[in-house]
Design a protein around this motif. Structure first.
Motif, PDB file in Angstrom:
ATOM      1  N   HIS A   1      -2.137   7.263 -15.813  1.00 27.07           N
ATOM      2  CA  HIS A   1      -3.005   6.012 -15.280  1.00 27.07           C
ATOM      3  C   HIS A   1      -4.305   6.444 -14.885  1.00 27.07           C
ATOM      4  O   HIS A   1      -4.665   7.602 -14.420  1.00 27.07           O
ATOM      5  CB  HIS A   1      -2.161   5.481 -13.944  1.00 27.07           C
ATOM      6  CG  HIS A   1      -0.909   4.735 -14.150  1.00 27.07           C
ATOM      7  ND1 HIS A   1       0.028   4.668 -13.118  1.00 27.07           N
ATOM      8  CD2 HIS A   1      -0.431   4.273 -15.311  1.00 27.07           C
ATOM      9  CE1 HIS A   1       1.008   3.983 -13.481  1.00 27.07           C
ATOM     10  NE2 HIS A   1       0.848   4.107 -14.999  1.00 27.07           N
TER      11      HIS A   1
ATOM     12  N   SER B   1       7.168  -2.191  -6.003  1.00 25.23           N
ATOM     13  CA  SER B   1       7.071  -3.346  -6.396  1.00 25.23           C
ATOM     14  C   SER B   1       7.968  -4.341  -6.687  1.00 25.23           C
ATOM     15  O   SER B   1       9.068  -3.935  -7.463  1.00 25.23           O
ATOM     16  CB  SER B   1       6.237  -3.235  -7.597  1.00 25.23           C
ATOM     17  OG  SER B   1       5.495  -4.423  -8.253  1.00 25.23           O
TER      18      SER B   1
ATOM     19  N   LYS C   1       0.906  -2.892 -12.205  1.00 31.78           N
ATOM     20  CA  LYS C   1       1.313  -2.700 -11.135  1.00 31.78           C
ATOM     21  C   LYS C   1       1.164  -1.476 -10.531  1.00 31.78           C
ATOM     22  O   LYS C   1       0.449  -0.560 -11.319  1.00 31.78           O
ATOM     23  CB  LYS C   1       3.051  -2.862 -11.336  1.00 31.78           C
ATOM     24  CG  LYS C   1       3.875  -3.887 -11.714  1.00 31.78           C
ATOM     25  CD  LYS C   1       5.149  -3.895 -11.615  1.00 31.78           C
ATOM     26  CE  LYS C   1       5.781  -5.388 -11.919  1.00 31.78           C
ATOM     27  NZ  LYS C   1       7.369  -5.164 -11.694  1.00 31.78           N
ATOM     28  N   LEU C   2       1.133  -1.576  -9.084  1.00 34.66           N
ATOM     29  CA  LEU C   2       0.766  -0.366  -8.713  1.00 34.66           C
ATOM     30  C   LEU C   2       2.274   0.555  -8.165  1.00 34.66           C
ATOM     31  O   LEU C   2       3.098  -0.096  -7.758  1.00 34.66           O
ATOM     32  CB  LEU C   2       0.339  -0.624  -6.865  1.00 34.66           C
ATOM     33  CG  LEU C   2      -0.952  -0.667  -6.732  1.00 34.66           C
ATOM     34  CD1 LEU C   2      -1.373  -1.265  -5.348  1.00 34.66           C
ATOM     35  CD2 LEU C   2      -1.733   0.341  -6.958  1.00 34.66           C
TER      36      LEU C   2
ATOM     37  N   TYR D   1      -5.103   5.887  -5.802  1.00 26.87           N
ATOM     38  CA  TYR D   1      -5.595   5.278  -4.517  1.00 26.87           C
ATOM     39  C   TYR D   1      -5.019   6.108  -3.281  1.00 26.87           C
ATOM     40  O   TYR D   1      -3.645   6.590  -3.609  1.00 26.87           O
ATOM     41  CB  TYR D   1      -4.951   3.904  -4.216  1.00 26.87           C
ATOM     42  CG  TYR D   1      -5.628   2.740  -5.440  1.00 26.87           C
ATOM     43  CD1 TYR D   1      -4.846   2.774  -6.750  1.00 26.87           C
ATOM     44  CD2 TYR D   1      -6.634   2.133  -5.164  1.00 26.87           C
ATOM     45  CE1 TYR D   1      -5.280   2.014  -7.521  1.00 26.87           C
ATOM     46  CE2 TYR D   1      -6.942   1.012  -6.034  1.00 26.87           C
ATOM     47  CZ  TYR D   1      -6.304   1.031  -7.419  1.00 26.87           C
ATOM     48  OH  TYR D   1      -6.660   0.451  -8.064  1.00 26.87           O
TER      49      TYR D   1
ATOM     50  N   ALA E   1      -1.233   6.105  -4.525  1.00 26.68           N
ATOM     51  CA  ALA E   1      -0.741   5.154  -5.550  1.00 26.68           C
ATOM     52  C   ALA E   1      -1.478   5.353  -6.742  1.00 26.68           C
ATOM     53  O   ALA E   1      -2.606   5.873  -6.713  1.00 26.68           O
ATOM     54  CB  ALA E   1      -0.630   3.829  -5.091  1.00 26.68           C
ATOM     55  N   SER E   2      -0.952   4.876  -7.707  1.00 27.86           N
ATOM     56  CA  SER E   2      -1.501   4.658  -8.908  1.00 27.86           C
ATOM     57  C   SER E   2      -1.474   3.438  -9.748  1.00 27.86           C
ATOM     58  O   SER E   2      -0.483   2.817  -9.615  1.00 27.86           O
ATOM     59  CB  SER E   2      -1.370   5.934 -10.086  1.00 27.86           C
ATOM     60  OG  SER E   2       0.023   5.704 -10.656  1.00 27.86           O
ATOM     61  N   LEU E   3      -2.293   2.975 -10.721  1.00 23.68           N
ATOM     62  CA  LEU E   3      -2.190   1.566 -11.202  1.00 23.68           C
ATOM     63  C   LEU E   3      -1.825   1.584 -12.717  1.00 23.68           C
ATOM     64  O   LEU E   3      -2.699   2.232 -13.415  1.00 23.68           O
ATOM     65  CB  LEU E   3      -3.462   0.987 -10.819  1.00 23.68           C
ATOM     66  CG  LEU E   3      -3.706  -0.564 -11.372  1.00 23.68           C
ATOM     67  CD1 LEU E   3      -2.749  -1.378 -10.560  1.00 23.68           C
ATOM     68  CD2 LEU E   3      -5.076  -1.038 -11.138  1.00 23.68           C
TER      69      LEU E   3
ATOM     70  N   ARG F   1      -5.654  -7.975  -5.669  1.00 24.24           N
ATOM     71  CA  ARG F   1      -6.889  -7.411  -6.289  1.00 24.24           C
ATOM     72  C   ARG F   1      -7.922  -8.441  -6.522  1.00 24.24           C
ATOM     73  O   ARG F   1      -7.607  -9.489  -6.997  1.00 24.24           O
ATOM     74  CB  ARG F   1      -6.224  -6.784  -7.750  1.00 24.24           C
ATOM     75  CG  ARG F   1      -5.531  -5.563  -7.316  1.00 24.24           C
ATOM     76  CD  ARG F   1      -4.897  -4.769  -8.655  1.00 24.24           C
ATOM     77  NE  ARG F   1      -6.030  -4.501  -9.616  1.00 24.24           N
ATOM     78  CZ  ARG F   1      -6.081  -4.395 -10.787  1.00 24.24           C
ATOM     79  NH1 ARG F   1      -4.814  -4.463 -11.647  1.00 24.24           N
ATOM     80  NH2 ARG F   1      -6.950  -3.808 -11.466  1.00 24.24           N
TER      81      ARG F   1
ATOM     82  N   VAL G   1      -7.380  -2.811  -4.038  1.00 33.41           N
ATOM     83  CA  VAL G   1      -6.198  -3.483  -3.680  1.00 33.41           C
ATOM     84  C   VAL G   1      -6.028  -3.561  -2.144  1.00 33.41           C
ATOM     85  O   VAL G   1      -5.985  -2.395  -1.458  1.00 33.41           O
ATOM     86  CB  VAL G   1      -5.215  -2.952  -4.301  1.00 33.41           C
ATOM     87  CG1 VAL G   1      -3.714  -3.623  -4.165  1.00 33.41           C
ATOM     88  CG2 VAL G   1      -5.447  -2.593  -5.976  1.00 33.41           C
TER      89      VAL G   1
ATOM     90  N   TYR H   1     -10.657   5.263  -3.447  1.00 34.48           N
ATOM     91  CA  TYR H   1      -9.803   5.195  -4.619  1.00 34.48           C
ATOM     92  C   TYR H   1     -10.683   5.845  -5.837  1.00 34.48           C
ATOM     93  O   TYR H   1     -11.811   6.251  -5.494  1.00 34.48           O
ATOM     94  CB  TYR H   1      -9.611   3.823  -4.834  1.00 34.48           C
ATOM     95  CG  TYR H   1     -10.840   2.759  -5.102  1.00 34.48           C
ATOM     96  CD1 TYR H   1     -11.539   2.388  -4.024  1.00 34.48           C
ATOM     97  CD2 TYR H   1     -11.271   2.219  -6.348  1.00 34.48           C
ATOM     98  CE1 TYR H   1     -12.622   1.556  -4.222  1.00 34.48           C
ATOM     99  CE2 TYR H   1     -12.147   1.644  -6.651  1.00 34.48           C
ATOM    100  CZ  TYR H   1     -13.020   1.450  -5.301  1.00 34.48           C
ATOM    101  OH  TYR H   1     -13.955   0.544  -5.652  1.00 34.48           O
TER     102      TYR H   1
ATOM    103  N   ASP I   1     -11.183  -2.489  -8.831  1.00 34.94           N
ATOM    104  CA  ASP I   1     -10.270  -1.596  -8.637  1.00 34.94           C
ATOM    105  C   ASP I   1      -9.324  -1.797  -6.918  1.00 34.94           C
ATOM    106  O   ASP I   1      -8.494  -0.990  -6.766  1.00 34.94           O
ATOM    107  CB  ASP I   1     -10.634  -0.192  -8.978  1.00 34.94           C
ATOM    108  CG  ASP I   1     -10.654  -0.046 -10.685  1.00 34.94           C
ATOM    109  OD1 ASP I   1     -11.748  -0.150 -10.995  1.00 34.94           O
ATOM    110  OD2 ASP I   1      -9.685  -0.167 -10.982  1.00 34.94           O
TER     111      ASP I   1
END
Lengths: 113, 114
Positions: free
Chosen positions: B29, A46, B102-103, B33, B92-94, A93, A101, B48, A99
């Motif tokens: 988290h 990111s 952020k992811l 995903y 991935a996690s959020l 998003r 993305v 997800y 949820d």
């Protein structure tokens, strides 16, 4: 359905040049937008996240802007360096389907020494 | 703090074989995903999970199943692998609010189906 596009697909610039990468999305009802960097054979890192209420975010030589009404975001890279060579992806998003993305296809950047 | 850990990193399967891709995160988290990445197509969402015990389909769920075993782990299963499932898979996690949402991504699994 939210669709995300990125132009150009590939970009090659000489070192030191300032450059802009573009991201467009079809549904302006977004929660946030995130820019990522991906090096070959690696995962995603990111770079910047912009909430829907924000217009821009800055980190070092990177500046990301968001214009929800036009469905666009730009990533500005100042004074590019060979180490900036990577693929840059944007991800959105939505406010609905909260949820999920959704990613754009990415821009492959090469910075030539 | 390992972040998001995926195993295996590489896998070769024959058509019709099954396998499970493992993913674990140690950041507490809620949302996790699974994406696949193919040349020129960016990342496409497979499944997800918004929280432990819940899963939902993404853009390309056909041929896959998932299990959210607990808050940490989210696995992806290919019951009968097909050559079209040759891809790089990312988990991935959020990060939840009130932090910056952020992811965070794992390093990926490169899967080849022959």
């Amino acid at each position: 359905k939210q669709e995300v596009t990125q132009i150009p697909a590939a970009l090659s610039v000489p070192e030191g040049e300032n450059l802009v990468l573009n991201c467009s999305f079809t549904d302006s009802a977004i929660y946030n937008l995130q820019w990522f960097r991906q090096d070959p054979g690696k995962g995603l890192t990111s770079l910047l996240l912009i909430q829907s209420s924000q217009r821009e975010q800055t980190s070092g030589r990177l500046n990301a802007s968001l214009d929800k009404s036009s469905g666009r975001s730009t990533l500005y890279i100042a004074a590019s360096q060979p180490g900036d060579s990577a693929t840059y992806l944007c991800a959105v998003r939505r406010l609905t389907s909260y949820d999920k993305v959704i990613f754009g296809p990415g821009t492959s950047l090469s910075v030539i020494p | 703090n390992a972040g998001v850990t995926q195993t295996p990193k590489f896998q070769v399967l024959k058509t019709g074989q099954s396998m499970t891709l493992q993913c674990a995160q140690d950041m507490n988290h809620n949302s996790m995903y699974w994406y696949r990445q193919d040349p020129g197509m960016g990342l496409r969402l497979i499944y997800y999970s918004a929280s432990e015990g819940t899963t939902d389909k993404g853009e390309v769920p056909n041929g896959y199943n998932v299990s959210r075993l607990n808050k940490r782990e989210f696995s992806l299963r290919l019951e009968s692998a097909a050559p079209s499932q040759t891809s790089v898979y990312f988990c991935a996690s959020l990060r939840p609010p009130p932090s910056n949402e952020k992811l965070f991504f794992g390093s990926g699994t490169q899967l080849s189906v022959l």
